[in-house]
Motif scaffolding. Structure first.
Motif, PDB file in Angstrom:
ATOM      1  N   SER A 125       0.781  -1.143   0.031  1.00  0.00           N
ATOM      2  CA  SER A 125      -0.052  -0.048  -0.019  1.00  0.00           C
ATOM      3  C   SER A 125       1.098   1.203   0.050  1.00  0.00           C
ATOM      4  CB  SER A 125      -1.080  -0.010   1.082  1.00  0.00           C
ATOM      5  OG  SER A 125      -1.710   1.288   1.340  1.00  0.00           O
ATOM      6  N   GLU A 126       1.904   1.181   0.943  1.00  0.00           N
ATOM      7  CA  GLU A 126       3.075   2.357   0.881  1.00  0.00           C
ATOM      8  C   GLU A 126       3.570   2.611  -0.324  1.00  0.00           C
ATOM      9  OE1 GLU A 126       5.437   1.667   4.104  1.00  0.00           O
ATOM     10  OE2 GLU A 126       4.114   2.502   5.441  1.00  0.00           O
ATOM     11  N   MET A 127       3.934   1.364  -1.071  1.00  0.00           N
ATOM     12  CA  MET A 127       4.646   1.344  -2.392  1.00  0.00           C
ATOM     13  C   MET A 127       3.763   1.981  -3.352  1.00  0.00           C
ATOM     14  SD  MET A 127       6.674  -1.418  -4.384  1.00  0.00           S
ATOM     15  CE  MET A 127       7.506  -1.844  -2.860  1.00  0.00           C
ATOM     16  N   MET A 128       2.431   1.674  -3.445  1.00  0.00           N
ATOM     17  CA  MET A 128       1.385   1.994  -4.279  1.00  0.00           C
ATOM     18  C   MET A 128       1.293   3.590  -4.217  1.00  0.00           C
ATOM     19  SD  MET A 128       0.781  -0.347  -6.569  1.00  0.00           S
ATOM     20  CE  MET A 128      -0.539   0.311  -7.237  1.00  0.00           C
ATOM     21  N   SER A 129       1.264   4.190  -3.009  1.00  0.00           N
ATOM     22  CA  SER A 129       0.941   5.313  -2.597  1.00  0.00           C
ATOM     23  C   SER A 129       2.261   6.144  -3.168  1.00  0.00           C
ATOM     24  CB  SER A 129       0.747   5.577  -1.096  1.00  0.00           C
ATOM     25  OG  SER A 129       0.625   7.094  -0.876  1.00  0.00           O
ATOM     26  N   GLU A 130       3.399   5.716  -2.865  1.00  0.00           N
ATOM     27  CA  GLU A 130       4.755   6.225  -3.264  1.00  0.00           C
ATOM     28  C   GLU A 130       4.760   6.344  -4.847  1.00  0.00           C
ATOM     29  OE1 GLU A 130       9.335   5.989  -2.903  1.00  0.00           O
ATOM     30  OE2 GLU A 130       8.004   4.479  -1.736  1.00  0.00           O
ATOM     31  N   ILE A 131       4.344   5.558  -5.658  1.00  0.00           N
ATOM     32  CA  ILE A 131       4.310   5.168  -7.025  1.00  0.00           C
ATOM     33  C   ILE A 131       3.290   6.365  -7.356  1.00  0.00           C
ATOM     34  CG2 ILE A 131       3.543   4.030  -9.168  1.00  0.00           C
ATOM     35  CD1 ILE A 131       4.568   1.524  -7.414  1.00  0.00           C
ATOM     36  N   GLN A 132       1.952   6.420  -6.844  1.00  0.00           N
ATOM     37  CA  GLN A 132       1.270   7.393  -7.232  1.00  0.00           C
ATOM     38  C   GLN A 132       1.515   8.809  -7.091  1.00  0.00           C
ATOM     39  OE1 GLN A 132      -2.339   6.388  -4.982  1.00  0.00           O
ATOM     40  NE2 GLN A 132      -2.880   4.697  -6.383  1.00  0.00           N
ATOM     41  N   GLN A 133       2.372   9.089  -5.927  1.00  0.00           N
ATOM     42  CA  GLN A 133       2.691  10.274  -5.739  1.00  0.00           C
ATOM     43  C   GLN A 133       3.986  10.531  -6.736  1.00  0.00           C
ATOM     44  OE1 GLN A 133       4.382  10.395  -1.763  1.00  0.00           O
ATOM     45  NE2 GLN A 133       2.168  10.530  -0.924  1.00  0.00           N
ATOM     46  N   LYS A 134       4.721   9.760  -7.033  1.00  0.00           N
ATOM     47  CA  LYS A 134       5.841   9.834  -8.079  1.00  0.00           C
ATOM     48  C   LYS A 134       5.184  10.227  -9.485  1.00  0.00           C
ATOM     49  CE  LYS A 134       9.474   7.567  -5.815  1.00  0.00           C
ATOM     50  NZ  LYS A 134      10.488   6.304  -5.993  1.00  0.00           N
ATOM     51  N   GLU A 135       4.049   9.520  -9.739  1.00  0.00           N
ATOM     52  CA  GLU A 135       3.090   9.649 -10.888  1.00  0.00           C
ATOM     53  C   GLU A 135       2.870  11.101 -11.231  1.00  0.00           C
ATOM     54  OE1 GLU A 135       2.954   7.983 -13.705  1.00  0.00           O
ATOM     55  OE2 GLU A 135       4.062   5.989 -13.217  1.00  0.00           O
ATOM     56  N   MET A 136       2.360  11.880  -9.974  1.00  0.00           N
ATOM     57  CA  MET A 136       1.826  12.924  -9.702  1.00  0.00           C
ATOM     58  C   MET A 136       2.877  13.901 -10.078  1.00  0.00           C
ATOM     59  SD  MET A 136      -1.149  12.681  -6.924  1.00  0.00           S
ATOM     60  CE  MET A 136      -1.488  14.117  -6.669  1.00  0.00           C
ATOM     61  N   GLN A 137       3.876  13.599  -9.344  1.00  0.00           N
ATOM     62  CA  GLN A 137       5.089  14.495  -9.508  1.00  0.00           C
ATOM     63  C   GLN A 137       5.589  14.483 -10.849  1.00  0.00           C
ATOM     64  OE1 GLN A 137       7.997  12.924  -6.671  1.00  0.00           O
ATOM     65  NE2 GLN A 137       6.943  13.832  -4.819  1.00  0.00           N
ATOM     66  N   LYS A 138       5.571  13.557 -11.487  1.00  0.00           N
ATOM     67  CA  LYS A 138       5.947  13.156 -13.056  1.00  0.00           C
ATOM     68  C   LYS A 138       5.262  14.152 -13.813  1.00  0.00           C
ATOM     69  CE  LYS A 138       6.741   9.789 -16.826  1.00  0.00           C
ATOM     70  NZ  LYS A 138       6.314   8.666 -17.163  1.00  0.00           N
ATOM     71  N   ASP A 139       3.903  13.886 -13.477  1.00  0.00           N
ATOM     72  CA  ASP A 139       3.119  14.808 -14.474  1.00  0.00           C
ATOM     73  C   ASP A 139       3.177  16.349 -14.383  1.00  0.00           C
ATOM     74  OD1 ASP A 139       1.820  12.546 -15.480  1.00  0.00           O
ATOM     75  OD2 ASP A 139       0.211  12.487 -13.995  1.00  0.00           O
ATOM     76  N   ASP A 140       3.493  16.667 -12.854  1.00  0.00           N
ATOM     77  CA  ASP A 140       3.662  18.113 -12.582  1.00  0.00           C
ATOM     78  C   ASP A 140       4.959  18.505 -13.161  1.00  0.00           C
ATOM     79  OD1 ASP A 140       3.058  20.494 -11.088  1.00  0.00           O
ATOM     80  OD2 ASP A 140       4.711  20.138  -9.744  1.00  0.00           O
ATOM     81  N   ILE A 141       6.099  17.630 -13.082  1.00  0.00           N
ATOM     82  CA  ILE A 141       7.246  18.110 -13.679  1.00  0.00           C
ATOM     83  C   ILE A 141       7.087  18.331 -15.366  1.00  0.00           C
ATOM     84  CG2 ILE A 141       9.509  17.256 -14.219  1.00  0.00           C
ATOM     85  CD1 ILE A 141       9.679  15.980 -11.473  1.00  0.00           C
ATOM     86  N   ILE A 142       6.152  17.234 -15.891  1.00  0.00           N
ATOM     87  CA  ILE A 142       6.146  17.314 -17.392  1.00  0.00           C
ATOM     88  C   ILE A 142       5.436  18.814 -17.567  1.00  0.00           C
ATOM     89  CG2 ILE A 142       4.707  16.500 -19.252  1.00  0.00           C
ATOM     90  CD1 ILE A 142       5.453  13.631 -18.100  1.00  0.00           C
ATOM     91  N   GLN A 143       4.254  19.243 -16.809  1.00  0.00           N
ATOM     92  CA  GLN A 143       3.570  20.308 -17.026  1.00  0.00           C
ATOM     93  C   GLN A 143       4.666  21.505 -16.825  1.00  0.00           C
ATOM     94  OE1 GLN A 143       0.214  20.503 -14.412  1.00  0.00           O
ATOM     95  NE2 GLN A 143      -0.604  18.878 -15.396  1.00  0.00           N
ATOM     96  N   LYS A 144       5.456  21.510 -15.994  1.00  0.00           N
ATOM     97  CA  LYS A 144       6.423  22.475 -15.705  1.00  0.00           C
ATOM     98  C   LYS A 144       7.345  22.683 -16.661  1.00  0.00           C
ATOM     99  CE  LYS A 144       6.371  22.649 -10.532  1.00  0.00           C
ATOM    100  NZ  LYS A 144       7.165  22.391  -9.243  1.00  0.00           N
ATOM    101  N   ILE A 145       7.859  21.385 -17.198  1.00  0.00           N
ATOM    102  CA  ILE A 145       8.828  21.763 -18.393  1.00  0.00           C
ATOM    103  C   ILE A 145       8.112  22.120 -19.459  1.00  0.00           C
ATOM    104  CG2 ILE A 145       9.772  20.074 -20.066  1.00  0.00           C
ATOM    105  CD1 ILE A 145      10.601  18.073 -17.785  1.00  0.00           C
ATOM    106  N   GLY A 146       6.876  21.740 -19.571  1.00  0.00           N
ATOM    107  CA  GLY A 146       5.910  22.493 -20.943  1.00  0.00           C
ATOM    108  C   GLY A 146       6.114  23.971 -20.816  1.00  0.00           C
ATOM    109  N   LYS A 147       5.631  24.265 -19.367  1.00  0.00           N
ATOM    110  CA  LYS A 147       5.335  25.786 -19.358  1.00  0.00           C
ATOM    111  C   LYS A 147       6.763  26.376 -19.535  1.00  0.00           C
ATOM    112  CE  LYS A 147       1.517  25.613 -16.167  1.00  0.00           C
ATOM    113  NZ  LYS A 147       1.157  25.721 -14.777  1.00  0.00           N
ATOM    114  N   LEU A 148       7.918  25.764 -18.960  1.00  0.00           N
ATOM    115  CA  LEU A 148       9.321  26.549 -19.331  1.00  0.00           C
ATOM    116  C   LEU A 148       9.768  26.463 -20.586  1.00  0.00           C
ATOM    117  CD1 LEU A 148      11.227  24.721 -16.367  1.00  0.00           C
ATOM    118  CD2 LEU A 148      10.587  26.909 -16.403  1.00  0.00           C
TER     119      LEU A 148
END
Length: 237
Positions: free
Chosen positions: A89-112
C-alpha cells in the motif's frame, strides 16, 4: 414298594447321587473353564482397548500439537501478509505520488519551454529593436557630434540603480561663457526595450517629463535636442 432299607436301593441312590455330583462337578468345571477363558478374553480385549486408547491419545496429542503449530504458523503468516499488504500500500501510494510529481514536472517543463520560446521571441524582438535604436543613436550621434559638439560614451554602472551598460551623452558648447563646460545626461534601456533616464548633471527638473515623452514617441533625437535646450536655458539663468 421297595423299602429304603433295601441294600440295593441304597447303592442305587448312592450311585445316582455320585453321578449327579460328578455331573455337577463336570458342569462346574466347564463353567470355570469358560469363565477363565472369558476372563482371559476380556483381559485381552481390555488391554487391546487400553492400547488403542493410549495410541489414540498419543495420536490426538500429536494432532493437537500439529493444529497448534499450524495456528501459530497461520498467525505469523497473517502478520507477515498484513505487513506486506501495508508495504505494498505504501509502495503504491509512493508510486502514485511519483506519477503525480512526474505529471507536474512534465507540465512545468512544458511551461518552461513555452516561457523559453516567448523569451526567445522577446529577446529577438528586443535585439531587433535595439539594432534599430543603435542605428538611430549612430545617426543622432553624427548629427549632434558634428553640429552641436555632443559626445556619446558607453559606461558600466557600479551601483544597483544603474547596474549594467549605460549610455552617457555629454553636451558642450552650451554655456557661452564656457564652451568646454560639460552637461551630461545618462540613460539606459530596460528589459522591455523602453528607454530609462538614470541621471543628469546638472539636474533637470523637467527630465521626468522629457523621459515620458521619449517613451511615448521613441524619438531619441528629439529627446536629446530638448535636453540640450533645457541645459542652454539653465546655463543662461
Amino acid at each position: 414298594m421297595t423299602s429304603i432299607t433295601d441294600p440295593n436301593m441304597s447303592d442305587a441312590f448312592t450311585s445316582a447321587m455320585e453321578e449327579i455330583h460328578n455331573t455337577h462337578l463336570k458342569t462346574y468345571g466347564e463353567i470355570i473353564d469358560m469363565t477363565t477363558e472369558l476372563c482371559q478374553s476380556h483381559k485381552q480385549f481390555v488391554k487391546s482397548g487400553h492400547d488403542t486408547c493410549l495410541k489414540k491419545c498419543k495420536d490426538d496429542e500429536m494432532l493437537f500439537e500439529t493444529i497448534q503449530m499450524f495456528k501459530r504458523d497461520l498467525v505469523q503468516k497473517k502478520a507477515s501478509l498484513k505487513g506486506k499488504q501495508h508495504a505494498v500500500s505504501e509502495m503504491m501510494s509512493e508510486i502514485q505520488q511519483k506519477e503525480m510529481q512526474k505529471d507536474d514536472i512534465i507540465q512545468k517543463i512544458g511551461k518552461l519551454k513555452e516561457e523559453q520560446a516567448k523569451r526567445k521571441e522577446l529577446i529577438q524582438s528586443q535585439n531587433k529593436a535595439n539594432k534599430n535604436r543603435l542605428r538611430k543613436l549612430q545617426k543622432a550621434r553624427v548629427v549632434f557630434q558634428d553640429h552641436l559638439g555632443m559626445e556619446m560614451r558607453t559606461i558600466l554602472g557600479k551601483t544597483q540603480l544603474v547596474k549594467g551598460e549605460k549610455l552617457q551623452f555629454v553636451f558642450r558648447n552650451v554655456n557661452p561663457s564656457d564652451q568646454e563646460c560639460a552637461y551630461v545626461v545618462t540613460m539606459g534601456i530596460k528589459e522591455d526595450g523602453t528607454y530609462q533616464i538614470v541621471s543628469s548633471d546638472p539636474v533637470l527638473e523637467c527630465l521626468p517629463v522629457l523621459e515620458s515623452r521619449l517613451q511615448e514617441t521613441n524619438n531619441l533625437a528629439a529627446f536629446l535636442a530638448n535636453v540640450r535646450k533645457e541645459f542652454i536655458s539653465r546655463a543662461r539663468c
